[in-house]
Motif scaffolding. Structure first.
Motif, PDB file in Angstrom:
ATOM      1  N   ALA A  36       7.868  13.020  -5.137  1.00  0.00           N
ATOM      2  CA  ALA A  36       8.639  13.593  -4.021  1.00  0.00           C
ATOM      3  C   ALA A  36       7.799  13.594  -2.746  1.00  0.00           C
ATOM      4  O   ALA A  36       8.308  13.300  -1.662  1.00  0.00           O
ATOM      5  CB  ALA A  36       9.112  15.002  -4.355  1.00  0.00           C
ATOM      6  N   PHE A  37       6.512  13.896  -2.877  1.00  0.00           N
ATOM      7  CA  PHE A  37       5.609  13.850  -1.725  1.00  0.00           C
ATOM      8  C   PHE A  37       5.561  12.436  -1.149  1.00  0.00           C
ATOM      9  O   PHE A  37       5.675  12.250   0.059  1.00  0.00           O
ATOM     10  CB  PHE A  37       4.206  14.317  -2.126  1.00  0.00           C
ATOM     11  N   TYR A  38       5.411  11.437  -2.010  1.00  0.00           N
ATOM     12  CA  TYR A  38       5.339  10.054  -1.539  1.00  0.00           C
ATOM     13  C   TYR A  38       6.637   9.639  -0.845  1.00  0.00           C
ATOM     14  O   TYR A  38       6.608   8.989   0.201  1.00  0.00           O
ATOM     15  CB  TYR A  38       5.020   9.097  -2.688  1.00  0.00           C
ATOM     16  N   ASP A  39       7.762   9.996  -1.427  1.00  0.00           N
ATOM     17  CA  ASP A  39       9.039   9.673  -0.795  1.00  0.00           C
ATOM     18  C   ASP A  39       9.181  10.387   0.555  1.00  0.00           C
ATOM     19  O   ASP A  39       9.644   9.794   1.524  1.00  0.00           O
ATOM     20  CB  ASP A  39      10.217  10.032  -1.703  1.00  0.00           C
ATOM     21  N   ASP A  40       8.792  11.656   0.608  1.00  0.00           N
ATOM     22  CA  ASP A  40       8.882  12.406   1.867  1.00  0.00           C
ATOM     23  C   ASP A  40       7.979  11.800   2.938  1.00  0.00           C
ATOM     24  O   ASP A  40       8.373  11.674   4.100  1.00  0.00           O
ATOM     25  CB  ASP A  40       8.517  13.874   1.656  1.00  0.00           C
ATOM     26  N   LEU A  41       6.771  11.406   2.550  1.00  0.00           N
ATOM     27  CA  LEU A  41       5.857  10.799   3.515  1.00  0.00           C
ATOM     28  C   LEU A  41       6.422   9.460   4.006  1.00  0.00           C
ATOM     29  O   LEU A  41       6.417   9.178   5.202  1.00  0.00           O
ATOM     30  CB  LEU A  41       4.476  10.604   2.896  1.00  0.00           C
ATOM     31  N   ALA A  42       6.938   8.664   3.092  1.00  0.00           N
ATOM     32  CA  ALA A  42       7.505   7.370   3.470  1.00  0.00           C
ATOM     33  C   ALA A  42       8.709   7.555   4.388  1.00  0.00           C
ATOM     34  O   ALA A  42       8.864   6.827   5.378  1.00  0.00           O
ATOM     35  CB  ALA A  42       7.901   6.585   2.217  1.00  0.00           C
ATOM     36  N   ALA A  73       1.542   2.799  -7.842  1.00  0.00           N
ATOM     37  CA  ALA A  73       2.755   3.142  -8.582  1.00  0.00           C
ATOM     38  C   ALA A  73       3.570   4.138  -7.764  1.00  0.00           C
ATOM     39  O   ALA A  73       3.434   5.344  -7.919  1.00  0.00           O
ATOM     40  CB  ALA A  73       2.402   3.727  -9.943  1.00  0.00           C
ATOM     41  N   LEU A  74       4.402   3.611  -6.880  1.00  0.00           N
ATOM     42  CA  LEU A  74       5.208   4.456  -6.002  1.00  0.00           C
ATOM     43  C   LEU A  74       6.645   4.556  -6.502  1.00  0.00           C
ATOM     44  O   LEU A  74       7.153   3.613  -7.112  1.00  0.00           O
ATOM     45  CB  LEU A  74       5.228   3.867  -4.585  1.00  0.00           C
ATOM     46  N   PRO A  75       7.312   5.674  -6.200  1.00  0.00           N
ATOM     47  CA  PRO A  75       8.748   5.734  -6.473  1.00  0.00           C
ATOM     48  C   PRO A  75       9.481   4.740  -5.570  1.00  0.00           C
ATOM     49  O   PRO A  75       8.921   4.252  -4.581  1.00  0.00           O
ATOM     50  CB  PRO A  75       9.118   7.184  -6.150  1.00  0.00           C
ATOM     51  N   ASP A  76      10.726   4.458  -5.873  1.00  0.00           N
ATOM     52  CA  ASP A  76      11.458   3.383  -5.201  1.00  0.00           C
ATOM     53  C   ASP A  76      11.473   3.476  -3.681  1.00  0.00           C
ATOM     54  O   ASP A  76      11.186   2.498  -3.001  1.00  0.00           O
ATOM     55  CB  ASP A  76      12.901   3.313  -5.710  1.00  0.00           C
ATOM     56  N   LEU A  77      11.841   4.624  -3.125  1.00  0.00           N
ATOM     57  CA  LEU A  77      11.930   4.737  -1.673  1.00  0.00           C
ATOM     58  C   LEU A  77      10.570   4.487  -1.022  1.00  0.00           C
ATOM     59  O   LEU A  77      10.448   3.701  -0.088  1.00  0.00           O
ATOM     60  CB  LEU A  77      12.467   6.105  -1.247  1.00  0.00           C
ATOM     61  N   ALA A  78       9.538   5.146  -1.533  1.00  0.00           N
ATOM     62  CA  ALA A  78       8.196   4.977  -0.975  1.00  0.00           C
ATOM     63  C   ALA A  78       7.736   3.522  -1.081  1.00  0.00           C
ATOM     64  O   ALA A  78       7.148   2.976  -0.141  1.00  0.00           O
ATOM     65  CB  ALA A  78       7.205   5.900  -1.671  1.00  0.00           C
ATOM     66  N   PHE A  79       8.030   2.879  -2.218  1.00  0.00           N
ATOM     67  CA  PHE A  79       7.637   1.485  -2.374  1.00  0.00           C
ATOM     68  C   PHE A  79       8.386   0.589  -1.399  1.00  0.00           C
ATOM     69  O   PHE A  79       7.829  -0.360  -0.853  1.00  0.00           O
ATOM     70  CB  PHE A  79       7.842   1.005  -3.810  1.00  0.00           C
ATOM     71  N   GLU A  80       9.641   0.890  -1.175  1.00  0.00           N
ATOM     72  CA  GLU A  80      10.426   0.072  -0.261  1.00  0.00           C
ATOM     73  C   GLU A  80       9.898   0.190   1.174  1.00  0.00           C
ATOM     74  O   GLU A  80       9.785  -0.814   1.885  1.00  0.00           O
ATOM     75  CB  GLU A  80      11.897   0.462  -0.331  1.00  0.00           C
ATOM     76  N   VAL A  81       9.547   1.407   1.596  1.00  0.00           N
ATOM     77  CA  VAL A  81       8.981   1.584   2.945  1.00  0.00           C
ATOM     78  C   VAL A  81       7.610   0.915   3.014  1.00  0.00           C
ATOM     79  O   VAL A  81       7.293   0.221   3.983  1.00  0.00           O
ATOM     80  CB  VAL A  81       8.908   3.077   3.334  1.00  0.00           C
ATOM     81  N   PHE A  82       6.792   1.092   1.976  1.00  0.00           N
ATOM     82  CA  PHE A  82       5.495   0.411   1.927  1.00  0.00           C
ATOM     83  C   PHE A  82       5.685  -1.097   2.078  1.00  0.00           C
ATOM     84  O   PHE A  82       4.998  -1.755   2.854  1.00  0.00           O
ATOM     85  CB  PHE A  82       4.762   0.720   0.620  1.00  0.00           C
TER      86      PHE A  82
END
Length: 133
Positions: A36-42, A73-82
């Motif tokens: 959730a942190f990674y998605d929020d940051l992304a 290993a990022l969740p989908d949203l974070a990986f997509e922004v990355f």
């Protein structure tokens, strides 16, 4: 949580990224998972970049830090922004207009992500022939 996220991004921009212990402490304090942190940051980076309040290089630095912090290993949203920022890192001379990868790849991908909202379907397919944004 937005203020905490902004502080993490600011540290990346200053080339002094936060250590893992600080990320874990922020997650515990907010009662959220690391994903959730990674998605929020992304999501924050995507929106700040789209609004013109965050330079590409600064958003890219934050996303690269996060990718390493997550041990790739990022969740989908974070990986997509990355991935959107990663696509903007390199010129593609073989592509018409390929000397501006941020306009060809990053901006349209980020716009698509924001239009969908805080979700991901990893469906973006760059098409440099459709013109730059």
């Amino acid at each position: 949580m937005d203020q905490v996220i902004r502080q993490f991004v600011d540290l990346c921009v200053a080339n002094t990224p936060a250590p893992e212990a600080d990320v874990e402490a922020a997650c515990v304090k907010a009662g959220i998972s690391r994903d959730a942190f990674y998605d929020d940051l992304a999501w924050y980076v995507a929106n700040e970049f789209a609004a013109g309040r965050l330079a590409f290089e600064d958003g890219d630095a934050a996303m690269n830090w996060m990718f390493g912090m997550a041990q790739f290993a990022l969740p989908d949203l974070a990986f997509e922004v990355f991935s959107a920022f990663d696509d903007g890192e390199f010129d593609r001379p073989e592509v018409p207009g390929g000397n501006n990868p941020v306009a060809l790849y990053t901006r349209p991908h980020i716009a698509e992500i924001i239009a969908r909202g805080h979700t991901s379907n990893n469906s973006f397919k760059p098409n440099p022939l459709r013109g730059s944004a």
